[in-house]
Write a protein that holds these residues in place. Structure first.
Motif, PDB file in Angstrom:
ATOM      1  N   ALA A 184       0.832  -1.202   0.000  1.00 36.38           N
ATOM      2  CA  ALA A 184       0.000   0.000   0.000  1.00 36.38           C
ATOM      3  C   ALA A 184       0.866   1.251   0.000  1.00 36.38           C
ATOM      4  N   ALA A 185       1.902   1.245   0.837  1.00 34.26           N
ATOM      5  CA  ALA A 185       2.782   2.411   0.913  1.00 34.26           C
ATOM      6  C   ALA A 185       3.574   2.586  -0.377  1.00 34.26           C
ATOM      7  N   ARG A 186       4.078   1.494  -0.926  1.00 39.04           N
ATOM      8  CA  ARG A 186       4.895   1.581  -2.140  1.00 39.04           C
ATOM      9  C   ARG A 186       4.074   2.094  -3.325  1.00 39.04           C
ATOM     10  N   PHE A 187       2.848   1.593  -3.462  1.00 42.96           N
ATOM     11  CA  PHE A 187       2.009   2.062  -4.569  1.00 42.96           C
ATOM     12  C   PHE A 187       1.627   3.527  -4.361  1.00 42.96           C
ATOM     13  N   SER A 188       1.393   3.917  -3.122  1.00 38.45           N
ATOM     14  CA  SER A 188       1.091   5.308  -2.822  1.00 38.45           C
ATOM     15  C   SER A 188       2.267   6.212  -3.192  1.00 38.45           C
ATOM     16  N   PHE A 189       3.483   5.773  -2.865  1.00 34.86           N
ATOM     17  CA  PHE A 189       4.667   6.565  -3.209  1.00 34.86           C
ATOM     18  C   PHE A 189       4.835   6.663  -4.722  1.00 34.86           C
ATOM     19  N   LEU A 190       4.601   5.559  -5.428  1.00 33.92           N
ATOM     20  CA  LEU A 190       4.682   5.590  -6.887  1.00 33.92           C
ATOM     21  C   LEU A 190       3.644   6.546  -7.468  1.00 33.92           C
ATOM     22  N   MET A 191       2.430   6.526  -6.906  1.00 33.64           N
ATOM     23  CA  MET A 191       1.375   7.416  -7.379  1.00 33.64           C
ATOM     24  C   MET A 191       1.717   8.887  -7.139  1.00 33.64           C
ATOM     25  N   SER A 192       2.535   9.148  -6.131  1.00 30.39           N
ATOM     26  CA  SER A 192       2.870  10.537  -5.824  1.00 30.39           C
ATOM     27  C   SER A 192       3.735  11.167  -6.902  1.00 30.39           C
ATOM     28  N   ILE A 193       4.489  10.356  -7.639  1.00 26.99           N
ATOM     29  CA  ILE A 193       5.448  10.916  -8.599  1.00 26.99           C
ATOM     30  C   ILE A 193       4.761  11.702  -9.708  1.00 26.99           C
ATOM     31  N   PRO A 194       3.794  11.119 -10.441  1.00 22.09           N
ATOM     32  CA  PRO A 194       3.141  11.937 -11.476  1.00 22.09           C
ATOM     33  C   PRO A 194       2.367  13.115 -10.902  1.00 22.09           C
ATOM     34  N   VAL A 195       1.808  12.972  -9.692  1.00 21.00           N
ATOM     35  CA  VAL A 195       1.046  14.065  -9.076  1.00 21.00           C
ATOM     36  C   VAL A 195       1.974  15.233  -8.734  1.00 21.00           C
ATOM     37  N   ILE A 196       3.092  14.939  -8.057  1.00 16.81           N
ATOM     38  CA  ILE A 196       4.028  16.001  -7.686  1.00 16.81           C
ATOM     39  C   ILE A 196       4.673  16.594  -8.940  1.00 16.81           C
ATOM     40  N   LEU A 197       4.979  15.733  -9.917  1.00 12.81           N
ATOM     41  CA  LEU A 197       5.580  16.222 -11.161  1.00 12.81           C
ATOM     42  C   LEU A 197       4.640  17.181 -11.880  1.00 12.81           C
TER      43      LEU A 197
END
Length: 269
Positions: A184-197
């Motif tokens: 759950a944490a790893r997928f959340s961190f991956l999802m953060s990349i396009p959002v922050i970008l």
């Protein structure tokens, strides 16, 4: 903004960006309690880029694997697990982009009140605790499906409301779907990349076309502090949830929510 303010706010941003405790709620405190001014667009770009670099470096193996998977897919015309995960991240990002564009002005006007942040901090904190307690925790990241991806992506859109916590709501959704805490944490961190970008790109574009003069020294300081604190936060968070689960952060959110409610009391009398 002086050096102490720049360092403090960059530290808050880096420490809270990836924890399920809501960065927006914490960024209210400097202005509410200390009367500090808004940090400005330049500062926002710097701290977001620092956080982005931290998560990219931490997840570099996953990202390289997905890039190679996409390349292999294009060459062989056969979808592989790494390319599938990359496409899932795109799908998971779309709801937040759509609702962000549609509701941006409404959120700016109606959803930034302190009572909203207090309510979401408490409510979604309790929901995270319930999800962690009830989750079957039987799926790893390799089991991610398109249906689950869309569900987590829709949950991420709720984080447009301040106090919800982007990482908190996506981890909550993943736990409710039966994923392990680490997945759950790893997928959340991956999802953060396009959002922050995406957010950093939009802010950078606004900065380029604005007449604001950039002060490079505080900007570089903010970038460095945000990067270092975000990196340390991610590493420690993964260790904590493997041993203690989400409950330290649930308890913290409850305390924070009560504190925000206490700040609201003078406005109700």
């Amino acid at each position: 903004m002086d050096w102490i303010q720049a360092t403090s706010i960059a530290l808050i941003q880096g420490l809270t960006e990836f924890l399920p405790i809501s960065s927006s709620a914490h960024l209210l405190f400097p202005s509410l309690l200390l009367g500090w001014p808004d940090q400005g667009l330049t500062f926002d770009v710097a701290v977001h880029l620092g956080s982005l670099l931290a998560v990219v470096i931490y997840l570099r193996r996953d990202l390289i694997s997905m890039v190679l998977g996409l390349w292999q897919w294009q060459q062989e015309k056969s979808l592989n697990p790494q390319a599938t995960l990359a496409l899932m991240l795109i799908v998971a990002t779309l709801p937040a982009v759509f609702f962000g564009l549609v509701l941006k002005d409404w959120i700016e006007v109606h959803a930034r009140a302190l009572w909203v942040v207090a309510a979401t901090t408490l409510g979604f904190g309790l929901l995270l605790g319930w999800a962690d307690w009830r989750s079957r925790r039987q799926y790893d990241l390799a089991a991610m499906s398109w249906r689950h991806t869309l569900a987590i992506g829709l949950a991420q859109a709720l984080a447009l409301v301040p106090g919800t916590s982007r990482s908190g709501i996506t981890m909550t959704a993943a736990l409710m779907l039966g994923y392990t805490r680490e997945a759950a944490a790893r997928f959340s961190f991956l999802m953060s990349i396009p959002v922050i970008l995406a957010a950093s790109s939009l802010m950078s574009l606004e900065l380029v076309i604005s007449p604001v003069t950039i002060s490079w020294a505080p900007m570089l300081l903010a970038f460095g502090v945000s990067f270092a604190s975000a990196w340390a936060c991610i590493v420690l968070f993964m260790q904590i949830i493997s041993r203690l689960g989400m409950w330290p952060f649930v308890i913290y959110r409850i305390v924070l929510g009560v504190g925000l409610c206490w700040l609201l009391l003078p406005t109700l009398s």
